[in-house]
Motif scaffolding. Structure first.
Motif, mmCIF file in Angstrom:
data_model
loop_
_atom_site.group_PDB
_atom_site.id
_atom_site.type_symbol
_atom_site.label_atom_id
_atom_site.label_comp_id
_atom_site.label_asym_id
_atom_site.label_seq_id
_atom_site.Cartn_x
_atom_site.Cartn_y
_atom_site.Cartn_z
ATOM 1 N N ASP A 171 55.876 37.424 -44.296
ATOM 2 C CA ASP A 171 57.235 37.691 -43.656
ATOM 3 C C ASP A 171 57.535 36.722 -42.503
ATOM 4 O OD1 ASP A 171 57.749 39.816 -45.631
ATOM 5 O OD2 ASP A 171 56.701 41.233 -44.523
ATOM 6 N N VAL A 172 56.572 35.729 -42.283
ATOM 7 C CA VAL A 172 56.908 35.013 -41.248
ATOM 8 C C VAL A 172 57.828 33.905 -41.568
ATOM 9 C CG1 VAL A 172 55.778 33.310 -39.461
ATOM 10 C CG2 VAL A 172 54.473 35.322 -40.421
ATOM 11 N N ALA A 173 58.933 33.734 -40.896
ATOM 12 C CA ALA A 173 59.760 32.553 -40.915
ATOM 13 C C ALA A 173 59.251 31.405 -40.434
ATOM 14 C CB ALA A 173 61.059 33.038 -40.420
ATOM 15 N N ARG A 174 60.071 30.187 -40.658
ATOM 16 C CA ARG A 174 59.286 28.864 -40.285
ATOM 17 C C ARG A 174 59.595 28.761 -38.827
ATOM 18 N NH1 ARG A 174 61.255 24.182 -38.514
ATOM 19 N NH2 ARG A 174 60.305 22.295 -39.461
ATOM 20 N N GLU A 175 60.756 29.298 -38.162
ATOM 21 C CA GLU A 175 60.906 29.218 -36.840
ATOM 22 C C GLU A 175 59.807 30.138 -35.908
ATOM 23 O OE1 GLU A 175 64.022 31.929 -38.510
ATOM 24 O OE2 GLU A 175 63.273 29.914 -38.875
ATOM 25 N N GLN A 176 59.161 31.159 -36.651
ATOM 26 C CA GLN A 176 58.209 31.996 -36.025
ATOM 27 C C GLN A 176 56.735 31.209 -36.185
ATOM 28 O OE1 GLN A 176 59.026 35.427 -38.432
ATOM 29 N NE2 GLN A 176 59.593 36.313 -36.374
ATOM 30 N N LEU A 177 56.444 30.229 -36.984
ATOM 31 C CA LEU A 177 55.210 29.768 -37.218
ATOM 32 C C LEU A 177 54.622 29.101 -35.688
ATOM 33 C CD1 LEU A 177 55.191 28.109 -40.468
ATOM 34 C CD2 LEU A 177 53.808 29.901 -39.970
ATOM 35 N N GLY A 178 55.472 28.552 -35.061
ATOM 36 C CA GLY A 178 55.206 27.845 -33.568
ATOM 37 C C GLY A 178 54.568 29.036 -32.918
ATOM 38 N N THR A 179 54.722 30.176 -32.966
ATOM 39 C CA THR A 179 54.355 31.341 -32.100
ATOM 40 C C THR A 179 52.753 31.600 -32.364
ATOM 41 O OG1 THR A 179 55.383 33.069 -33.075
ATOM 42 C CG2 THR A 179 56.314 32.040 -31.468
ATOM 43 N N ILE A 180 52.740 31.509 -33.675
ATOM 44 C CA ILE A 180 51.199 31.946 -34.295
ATOM 45 C C ILE A 180 50.141 30.959 -34.791
ATOM 46 C CG2 ILE A 180 52.054 34.324 -34.409
ATOM 47 C CD1 ILE A 180 52.052 33.627 -37.526
ATOM 48 N N ALA A 181 50.740 29.491 -35.003
ATOM 49 C CA ALA A 181 50.170 28.503 -35.723
ATOM 50 C C ALA A 181 50.178 27.135 -34.871
ATOM 51 C CB ALA A 181 50.633 28.472 -36.938
ATOM 52 N N TRP A 182 48.971 26.355 -35.185
ATOM 53 C CA TRP A 182 49.243 25.105 -34.549
ATOM 54 C C TRP A 182 49.451 24.329 -35.813
ATOM 55 C CZ3 TRP A 182 49.376 24.578 -29.505
ATOM 56 C CH2 TRP A 182 48.874 25.401 -28.727
ATOM 57 N N HIS A 183 50.497 23.216 -35.517
ATOM 58 C CA HIS A 183 50.874 22.459 -36.523
ATOM 59 C C HIS A 183 51.312 21.062 -36.063
ATOM 60 C CE1 HIS A 183 54.883 23.334 -35.353
ATOM 61 N NE2 HIS A 183 54.567 24.943 -35.601
ATOM 62 N N ARG A 184 51.696 20.237 -36.792
ATOM 63 C CA ARG A 184 51.950 18.786 -36.313
ATOM 64 C C ARG A 184 53.076 18.794 -35.322
ATOM 65 N NH1 ARG A 184 54.476 14.722 -40.497
ATOM 66 N NH2 ARG A 184 52.292 15.318 -41.752
ATOM 67 N N GLU A 185 53.913 19.607 -35.088
ATOM 68 C CA GLU A 185 54.949 19.810 -34.191
ATOM 69 C C GLU A 185 54.367 20.113 -32.768
ATOM 70 O OE1 GLU A 185 58.577 21.128 -35.489
ATOM 71 O OE2 GLU A 185 58.691 19.836 -37.235
ATOM 72 N N ASN A 186 53.477 20.627 -32.738
ATOM 73 C CA ASN A 186 52.980 21.581 -31.433
ATOM 74 C C ASN A 186 51.451 21.434 -31.035
ATOM 75 O OD1 ASN A 186 51.498 23.405 -33.062
ATOM 76 N ND2 ASN A 186 52.921 25.154 -32.633
ATOM 77 N N ALA A 187 50.681 20.723 -32.073
ATOM 78 C CA ALA A 187 49.237 20.523 -31.727
ATOM 79 C C ALA A 187 48.884 19.597 -30.936
ATOM 80 C CB ALA A 187 48.398 20.694 -33.164
ATOM 81 N N GLY A 188 49.685 18.307 -30.855
ATOM 82 C CA GLY A 188 49.088 17.438 -30.194
ATOM 83 C C GLY A 188 48.132 16.494 -30.770
#
Length: 301
Positions: free
Chosen positions: A197-214
């Motif tokens: 039930d995790v929406a795409r916009e919520q992923l940044g709060t619980i997951a490291w990915h290309r857009e926030n991991a550096g």
């Protein structure tokens, strides 16, 4: 003569009186003895008091979350219970429904703190560690195994499926519990509870990915827990599982965009993952070109 008869009668009367008193004492004892005999023959407790009910045996799958310690070290890790169910997983023949029994899964990906103990023989005496041991363990990698991303508390990376499975085998022998890599279905079962039930916009709060991991991994558990209480099931490092058609990594990694991580992310190993390995044949232990691959363990009841 009359005096002698009278004396005899008096003695007999006294004896009878004493016998009556003895009988009065023995009568309750005889009753108690009979009660004990009946109780023993029936298996019941010989007590007039109400006996507390014996608790019913725990259900076969009454599992609890727990913290494991690697013997001989200060290293610990947490395990969480995943209930059983029926899960749909892809295969070469199309989607298949697979029954999954309850199991435990690591709250975090396996870290260098845990993996180093086995891989670099930190559990062995100094002389034995230098000379190896009877069980095969990894050779020293070329360069820093953590790629400079971070070591203490960071997920172990560049690990082959074979090496991860061997680590689980060693840990099982060390702890007396049955640890292993998750099956594709087991990982999916956990991911359904954690990420469905995790929406795409919520992923940044619980997951490291290309857009926030550096462009790097991050310490395991540095993102908040997901809905099921696990860390980094999506992103950070892709995690080895054992699929119906062979080993696959699940969940995506810090290199993937948000749309390519999570519940449905799945990939198989390619030659590019160890392209720069100079060994022939290629190493059984290390993937020098796959710093985005790690693993977490499950435990069988």
């Amino acid at each position: 003569m009359e005096h002698r008869n009278a004396n005899f009668a008096w003695r007999r009367s006294g004896l009878q009186d004493r016998m009556r008193r003895v009988a009065a004492v023995l009568r309750p004892l005889a009753a108690l003895s009979a009660s004990l005999a009946i109780a023993c023959s029936s298996g019941a407790a010989p007590s007039t008091r109400e006996t507390p009910a014996t608790p019913a045996p725990a259900p076969r799958h009454a599992l609890d979350d727990y913290t494991e310690s690697i013997p001989g070290t200060l290293v610990t890790f947490e395990m969480a219970v995943v209930p059983g169910g029926t899960i749909e997983v892809p295969s070469q023949g199309g989607p298949r429904r697979v029954a999954v029994e309850p199991f435990w899964i690591g709250r975090r990906e396996v870290t260098w703190d845990e993996y180093d103990v086995w891989a670099f023989r930190l559990d062995l005496p100094r002389g034995q560690a230098a000379g190896g041991d009877a069980e095969s363990r990894p050779s020293r990698p070329y360069g820093a195994p953590d790629r400079g991303f971070g070591h203490r508390g960071f997920p172990a990376i560049g690990i082959t499926h074979h090496a991860a499975a061997k680590y689980a085998h060693w840990l099982s022998a060390k702890t007396g519990r049955r640890y292993r890599l998750p099956t594709d279905a087991e990982w999916t079962a956990a991911a359904h509870l954690a990420l469905r039930d995790v929406a795409r916009e919520q992923l940044g709060t619980i997951a490291w990915h290309r857009e926030n991991a550096g462009g790097t991994t991050h310490a395991a558990g540095s993102r908040p827990r997901d809905a099921f209480g696990l860390h980094d099931l999506a992103g950070n490092v892709a995690e080895w599982t054992t699929g119906e058609d062979g080993p696959v990594v699940r969940g995506g990694s810090f290199r993937d965009p948000p749309d390519s991580i999570g519940l449905h992310a799945r990939a198989g190993q390619t030659p590019a993952w160890n392209a720069t390995d100079p060994q022939i044949p290629k190493s059984l232990w290390w993937l020098p070109d796959a710093p985005f691959v790690g693993f977490r363990l499950v435990r069988e009841p």
